[in-house]
Design an enzyme around this catalytic site. Sequence first.
Site, PDB file in Angstrom:
ATOM      1  N   LYS A  57       0.871  -1.181   0.000  1.00  0.00           N
ATOM      2  CA  LYS A  57       0.000   0.000   0.000  1.00  0.00           C
ATOM      3  C   LYS A  57       0.902   1.223   0.000  1.00  0.00           C
ATOM      4  CE  LYS A  57      -3.782   2.463   0.731  1.00  0.00           C
ATOM      5  NZ  LYS A  57      -4.744   2.151   1.789  1.00  0.00           N
ATOM      6  N   LEU A  58       0.525   2.238  -0.769  1.00  0.00           N
ATOM      7  CA  LEU A  58       1.286   3.485  -0.840  1.00  0.00           C
ATOM      8  C   LEU A  58       0.336   4.663  -0.962  1.00  0.00           C
ATOM      9  CD1 LEU A  58       4.126   2.867  -3.483  1.00  0.00           C
ATOM     10  CD2 LEU A  58       4.407   3.100  -1.005  1.00  0.00           C
ATOM     11  N   SER A  59       0.739   5.790  -0.453  1.00  0.00           N
ATOM     12  CA  SER A  59       0.076   7.034  -0.812  1.00  0.00           C
ATOM     13  C   SER A  59       0.446   7.358  -2.258  1.00  0.00           C
ATOM     14  CB  SER A  59       0.553   8.174   0.090  1.00  0.00           C
ATOM     15  OG  SER A  59       0.284   7.909   1.443  1.00  0.00           O
ATOM     16  N   THR A 111      -0.661  11.637   0.654  1.00  0.00           N
ATOM     17  CA  THR A 111      -1.418  12.461  -0.289  1.00  0.00           C
ATOM     18  C   THR A 111      -2.066  13.630   0.437  1.00  0.00           C
ATOM     19  OG1 THR A 111      -1.841  10.457  -1.592  1.00  0.00           O
ATOM     20  CG2 THR A 111      -3.192  12.395  -2.086  1.00  0.00           C
ATOM     21  N   ALA A 112      -2.430  13.417   1.706  1.00  0.00           N
ATOM     22  CA  ALA A 112      -3.008  14.503   2.507  1.00  0.00           C
ATOM     23  C   ALA A 112      -2.059  15.689   2.580  1.00  0.00           C
ATOM     24  CB  ALA A 112      -3.328  13.988   3.912  1.00  0.00           C
ATOM     25  N   HIS A 150      -8.346   8.767   7.348  1.00  0.00           N
ATOM     26  CA  HIS A 150      -8.867   7.480   7.829  1.00  0.00           C
ATOM     27  C   HIS A 150     -10.074   7.650   8.753  1.00  0.00           C
ATOM     28  CE1 HIS A 150      -5.455   5.945   5.811  1.00  0.00           C
ATOM     29  NE2 HIS A 150      -4.575   6.059   6.790  1.00  0.00           N
TER      30      HIS A 150
END
Length: 284
Positions: A57-59, A111-112, A150
Amino acid sequence: MNHKLTVAFSPCPNDTFMFHAWVEGLINMQGHQFKIRMADVEELNQSAMKQEADITKLSFAAFAHLADRYELLTSGAALGHQCGPLLVSKHNFKWEELPQLKIVIPGKFTTANLLLTMFAPDAKNKRELLFSDIEKEVMNKRADAGLIIHESRFTYHQRGLKKIADLGELWERNYKCPLPLGCIAVKKSLPPEVKIQLNKLMKDSITYAMKFPKASADFIRHHAQDMNEKVQQQHIALYVNQWSLNLGVMGKMAIRKLLEAGVVAELLPKAEVVFVDELKNLVN
């Protein structure tokens, strides 16, 4: 390929929901065995810089720095509408006050943080913190504002925090497309046929989860930051959708638009995006 592949994802409900059937071997494993690793998404971003996992999983913001080492699955992404990070505080700060605020963020490569930097480039007094600790940091006045992701987007108002801005709304207003948040990436160095098998595995695992939504309940509950089942279900409903099953044309366009916007803002390196479904011609 007979050695175990390392697969890494977060303990957040959307990821545990999608990966449950994979982890438990409830689907066709395509002849592979896996070592499972779970960590906060920013820890996964940092780990991928060292290529510690074969599937991770990655941003999307982190992927831009890793596009020479990883390719994207077309299943497993967190991408959608009204799902963006929120900037919250105990006070009713105005947008123009952001440069004066101390802000806690869930990680440099999230990404945030990319969105916050794009939309508020002068808000530079930022400090990284584990996403699940951000609300408490703001409530205890150790920070003026917090960038939450989240489960926190469903609970912040219960803790007396107020929304300064919804960065997902800003994204959709400016770019007229869904917001890409996170992806599942595989090492470029894996054989093309293995990457295609892993893409199918991810899609099959999500399909199983959608068909038998209660099967993963214990697995999700065991790993979730928030034990409230309603919050967990809200989280899954928001982040697991048709684009999680298959990015399709719209999903791929949105991803490229985010990465291009990061380049224009001089926040991301120019990245060539390769989607695993585009490798099929190399195998056939």
